[in-house]
Design a protein around this motif. Sequence first.
Motif, short mmCIF file in Angstrom:
data_model
loop_
_atom_site.label_atom_id
_atom_site.label_comp_id
_atom_site.label_asym_id
_atom_site.label_seq_id
_atom_site.Cartn_x
_atom_site.Cartn_y
_atom_site.Cartn_z
N THR A 137 13.70 0.99 41.60
CA THR A 137 12.96 0.01 42.17
C THR A 137 13.25 -1.19 42.47
OG1 THR A 137 11.19 0.76 40.22
CG2 THR A 137 10.57 -1.37 41.32
N LYS A 138 12.96 -1.36 43.94
CA LYS A 138 13.44 -2.41 44.74
C LYS A 138 12.14 -3.39 44.95
CE LYS A 138 17.41 -0.68 45.01
NZ LYS A 138 17.35 0.41 44.30
N GLU A 139 12.27 -4.81 45.02
CA GLU A 139 11.49 -5.86 45.27
C GLU A 139 11.69 -6.65 46.30
OE1 GLU A 139 10.36 -7.66 41.66
OE2 GLU A 139 10.05 -5.93 40.60
N SER A 140 10.98 -7.75 47.27
CA SER A 140 11.23 -8.57 47.91
C SER A 140 11.28 -9.91 47.24
CB SER A 140 10.28 -8.49 49.11
OG SER A 140 10.46 -7.23 49.70
N TYR A 141 11.97 -10.83 47.69
CA TYR A 141 12.11 -12.29 46.90
C TYR A 141 12.32 -13.22 47.98
CZ TYR A 141 13.52 -10.05 42.51
OH TYR A 141 13.38 -9.38 41.27
N LEU A 142 11.45 -14.54 47.61
CA LEU A 142 11.40 -15.48 48.80
C LEU A 142 12.68 -16.38 48.31
CD1 LEU A 142 7.68 -16.29 48.74
CD2 LEU A 142 9.05 -15.40 50.57
N LYS A 143 13.48 -17.03 49.29
CA LYS A 143 14.43 -17.84 49.03
C LYS A 143 14.18 -19.35 49.95
CE LYS A 143 17.88 -15.19 50.65
NZ LYS A 143 19.14 -14.77 50.86
N ASN A 163 15.29 -8.52 35.67
CA ASN A 163 14.76 -8.44 34.29
C ASN A 163 13.74 -7.13 34.12
OD1 ASN A 163 15.13 -11.13 33.26
ND2 ASN A 163 13.87 -11.65 35.18
N LYS A 164 14.04 -6.25 35.06
CA LYS A 164 13.38 -4.88 35.15
C LYS A 164 14.59 -3.72 35.36
CE LYS A 164 9.07 -6.41 36.93
NZ LYS A 164 7.95 -6.18 38.02
N LEU A 165 15.02 -3.25 34.06
CA LEU A 165 16.15 -2.09 34.20
C LEU A 165 15.27 -0.78 34.28
CD1 LEU A 165 18.97 -1.04 33.95
CD2 LEU A 165 18.75 -1.25 31.52
N ASP A 166 15.31 0.11 35.23
CA ASP A 166 14.54 1.25 35.36
C ASP A 166 15.05 2.41 34.16
OD1 ASP A 166 12.83 0.57 37.35
OD2 ASP A 166 14.29 0.93 38.84
N LYS A 167 16.13 2.72 34.45
CA LYS A 167 16.86 3.88 33.36
C LYS A 167 18.01 3.16 32.83
CE LYS A 167 14.35 7.80 35.36
NZ LYS A 167 13.47 6.98 36.47
N GLY A 168 18.39 3.75 31.79
CA GLY A 168 19.83 3.51 31.10
C GLY A 168 19.84 4.06 30.01
N CYS A 169 21.04 4.34 29.41
CA CYS A 169 21.69 4.56 28.24
C CYS A 169 23.10 3.90 27.85
CB CYS A 169 21.74 6.19 28.11
SG CYS A 169 23.32 6.82 28.83
N LEU A 170 23.21 3.57 26.41
CA LEU A 170 24.28 3.11 26.06
C LEU A 170 25.03 3.95 24.93
CD1 LEU A 170 23.42 -0.68 25.15
CD2 LEU A 170 24.89 0.32 26.96
N ILE A 171 26.12 4.55 25.34
CA ILE A 171 27.03 5.51 24.41
C ILE A 171 27.92 4.67 23.69
CG2 ILE A 171 28.16 7.54 24.49
CD1 ILE A 171 26.98 8.15 27.06
N PHE A 172 27.75 4.51 22.33
CA PHE A 172 28.81 3.58 21.43
C PHE A 172 29.77 4.66 21.05
CE2 PHE A 172 24.80 1.47 21.55
CZ PHE A 172 25.19 0.26 21.83
N ASN A 173 31.04 4.19 21.18
CA ASN A 173 32.15 4.71 20.49
C ASN A 173 32.37 4.87 19.05
OD1 ASN A 173 34.56 6.17 20.43
ND2 ASN A 173 35.96 4.67 21.26
N THR A 174 31.10 5.53 18.47
CA THR A 174 31.49 5.68 17.06
C THR A 174 30.64 7.04 16.88
OG1 THR A 174 30.72 4.80 14.85
CG2 THR A 174 29.19 4.41 16.85
N GLU A 175 31.06 7.79 15.75
CA GLU A 175 30.49 9.07 15.37
C GLU A 175 30.60 9.85 16.21
OE1 GLU A 175 26.65 8.15 13.63
OE2 GLU A 175 27.36 6.59 12.15
N ALA A 176 31.56 10.21 16.87
CA ALA A 176 31.92 10.93 18.08
C ALA A 176 31.60 12.60 17.72
CB ALA A 176 33.17 10.97 18.84
N ASP A 177 32.10 13.03 16.42
CA ASP A 177 31.84 14.30 16.22
C ASP A 177 30.24 14.61 15.94
OD1 ASP A 177 34.51 14.46 15.92
OD2 ASP A 177 34.60 14.22 13.92
N GLU A 178 29.49 13.73 15.79
CA GLU A 178 28.04 13.92 15.77
C GLU A 178 27.29 13.56 17.05
OE1 GLU A 178 26.28 12.36 12.02
OE2 GLU A 178 28.23 11.72 11.77
#
Length: 351
Positions: A137-143, A163-178
């Motif tokens: 998503t892109k927006e226009s801004y006044l300056k 302030n508007k993140l469209d999609k994301g994921c965080l992969i934490f380096n823990t419990e790799a086997d699961e």
Amino acid sequence: MISFSEASLAELSIHRIGNKLQDEFYVLSESSMNIQDEMLQRLLLQYFLSPYEKVNEIYRLAHPNNDLNLNEVYHFASEIFKDGTTFHENSKKLATYLYEISNHPKIKSGELYVAFFENVQIEGDLHDAIGIFKSETKESYLKVAPEQGGFGLSYEQEAININKLDKGCLIFNTEADEGFKVAVIDQTNRSVDAVYWKDEFLKLKIRNDNYNQTQNVLGVYKNFVTQKLDDDFEISKTDKIDLLNRSMKYFKEKDSFDIDEFSNEVIANKEGIESFKSYKKNYEEEFDTAIADTFDISDAAVKKQAKAFKSILKLDKNFHIYIHGNKELIEKGFDDDKSMNYYKVYFRDEE
């Protein structure tokens, strides 16, 4: 659950992902970026990580064949965690893979950011994490800027709102086997986006923790009351609302869930209890999701589900009656002269 007060952005790669079905292409960066500017670091941390402060659900990377190595995102993330020097090359592989599955006409093109974070806190522990984010998503801004004798006004198109993140994921380096601990954001939340991002790209499954156990039981019970009870019993809307209110009261007052205790205290009817347990079993089989008969209750899950438990009796378009307590203080009847239903409500004080 997730905090980034001690986090830093160690490396960032940016690529462009088009829609393969629309004959759009992808563009891969030649190298990653090392952000030195402190203000830009703070802005990027806010853009990428602040949405996760309100996330409670934690997932796992998975694969239908139960072989984690067949999950492409899991494989590339594992390579990065094993050897940080492969970060950019694996970010390009992630971008190429996302492009290959972007084959629905409604999927939007956009920038893909692959980031390596240090010291992101999840459930009280600090871990390195790989972030994968897509901005569509892109927006226009006044300056406004000072000029001689006043101010100048200009604008910038196709800009990104941090302030508007469209999609994301965080992969934490823990419990790799699961399948690692994975937190997900999908603000668009349309069915097509949810399928291609969560199911096709990441291939996620919900971690079976107290939060999800609590959420699942409340969700199953709500559907049982609102959708299933009418098939087996004659039950009024006020009785349904009473059953929902009693279930929420149970979860707010108890520290742990026990299915027998819950059934006896909330449903309090032998046939109804058997029907609920059968409904729960069918849900587990249909969605391949085991729900334990006992577990510690998650207050965060209760708070979230409470918003979906409606205690409102809607009467035509004229009245809404909110039922919060004793259902015995409301009676339903029928007026023969007016050929209309009515409710009689008893109370002591008027506010």
